[in-house]
Design an enzyme around this catalytic site. Structure first.
Site, PDB file in Angstrom:
ATOM      1  N   ARG A  54       0.860  -1.180   0.000  1.00 38.26           N
ATOM      2  CA  ARG A  54       0.000   0.000   0.000  1.00 38.26           C
ATOM      3  C   ARG A  54       0.900   1.235   0.000  1.00 38.26           C
ATOM      4  NH1 ARG A  54      -2.064  -3.606   3.866  1.00 38.26           N
ATOM      5  NH2 ARG A  54      -4.182  -4.338   3.405  1.00 38.26           N
ATOM      6  N   LYS A  81      -1.985  -2.151   7.638  1.00 40.85           N
ATOM      7  CA  LYS A  81      -3.411  -1.911   7.842  1.00 40.85           C
ATOM      8  C   LYS A  81      -3.938  -2.808   8.955  1.00 40.85           C
ATOM      9  CE  LYS A  81      -7.726  -1.358   5.281  1.00 40.85           C
ATOM     10  NZ  LYS A  81      -8.387  -1.502   3.966  1.00 40.85           N
ATOM     11  N   HIS A 121      -2.407   2.282  -5.683  1.00 36.79           N
ATOM     12  CA  HIS A 121      -3.103   1.021  -5.428  1.00 36.79           C
ATOM     13  C   HIS A 121      -3.222   0.172  -6.696  1.00 36.79           C
ATOM     14  CE1 HIS A 121      -4.642  -0.541  -1.692  1.00 36.79           C
ATOM     15  NE2 HIS A 121      -5.597  -1.190  -2.340  1.00 36.79           N
ATOM     16  N   ARG A 162      -0.519  -2.305  -6.663  1.00 36.02           N
ATOM     17  CA  ARG A 162      -0.854  -3.426  -5.774  1.00 36.02           C
ATOM     18  C   ARG A 162      -1.803  -4.398  -6.477  1.00 36.02           C
ATOM     19  NH1 ARG A 162      -1.087  -4.757  -0.190  1.00 36.02           N
ATOM     20  NH2 ARG A 162      -3.168  -5.284   0.587  1.00 36.02           N
ATOM     21  N   HIS A 174      -4.078  -9.282   3.571  1.00 38.55           N
ATOM     22  CA  HIS A 174      -5.528  -9.212   3.681  1.00 38.55           C
ATOM     23  C   HIS A 174      -6.009 -10.054   4.859  1.00 38.55           C
ATOM     24  CE1 HIS A 174      -6.235  -8.101  -0.832  1.00 38.55           C
ATOM     25  NE2 HIS A 174      -6.008  -7.039  -0.079  1.00 38.55           N
ATOM     26  N   TYR A 213      -9.539 -10.573  -7.102  1.00 34.08           N
ATOM     27  CA  TYR A 213      -8.591 -10.521  -8.221  1.00 34.08           C
ATOM     28  C   TYR A 213      -8.805 -11.668  -9.206  1.00 34.08           C
ATOM     29  CZ  TYR A 213      -6.273  -6.969  -5.482  1.00 34.08           C
ATOM     30  OH  TYR A 213      -6.011  -5.821  -4.788  1.00 34.08           O
TER      31      TYR A 213
END
Length: 201
Positions: A67, A92, A158, A161, A184, A193
């Site tokens: 990120r 995150k 992003h 990413r 994640h 994805y």
């Protein structure tokens, strides 16, 4: 935000739980497919960086799937060349993780360090020393570089990413592994994805 504020006000402030039924939850916004850069577009973006530090940041963002906030917060001590990983501290959700470090990325980082000799932060800010560069500034750098590269769309960090995850899927890497690399919390987030991977489609 207004609906959430009203629900909080009636539930906690007025203790009127019965009023929640009268305040509808807003509908979920429609999910759009991720915009994915091709390998060629990523290569053009990296080659078009105006400064060596910018090239290094874009390379790391794509090569490790980081990120924008994780790229700018990298410290010199986060590079673990012995195990070929980047330590992501306080990502995150406050989660720490290890990101992949390829030989090409390591060489890019070493060239950057030799040129700038950063003490603490890999990408220090010129405006707020001794702090690191801000995520917004990095976003502007990526956008400006995208224009220089002649890309037909507005590029933001992003997207690098997204490209990292999709290109790994195209190479046959399983979704669970990509979930760990991206940091994640839920597999369902990474599974998005699979909708844009040309190989899987």
């Amino acid at each position: 935000q207004m609906m959430t504020g009203l629900r909080f006000f009636y539930k906690h402030t007025l203790q009127r739980r019965d009023a929640l039924e009268m305040i509808p939850l807003p509908p979920e916004p429609p999910r759009k497919l991720r915009e994915i850069l091709t390998r060629e577009e990523v290569a053009r973006l990296i080659a078009s960086a105006r400064r060596p530090m910018w090239r290094c940041m874009i390379s790391i963002a794509y090569g490790a799937g980081l990120r924008a906030s994780e790229v700018v917060a990298l410290k010199v001590t986060d590079i673990d060349s012995a195990h070929m990983v980047l330590r992501i501290i306080g990502g995150k959700g406050g989660r720490d993780r290890a990101a992949k470090l390829s030989p090409a990325m390591l060489e890019e980082l070493r060239a950057h360090w030799r040129a700038l000799r950063p003490k603490v932060w890999l990408f220090p800010s010129r405006l707020t020393l001794p702090d690191h560069m801000g995520a917004r500034q990095f976003s502007r750098i990526v956008g400006e570089t995208g224009v220089r590269a002649g890309l037909a769309r507005n590029v933001h960090p992003h997207m690098l990413r997204h490209a990292f995850a999709t290109h790994l899927l195209d190479q046959g890497v399983d979704v669970r592994t990509i979930q760990v690399l991206l940091g994640h919390a839920k597999l369902s987030t990474t599974a998005i994805y699979t909708l844009v991977s040309p190989r899987l489609i």
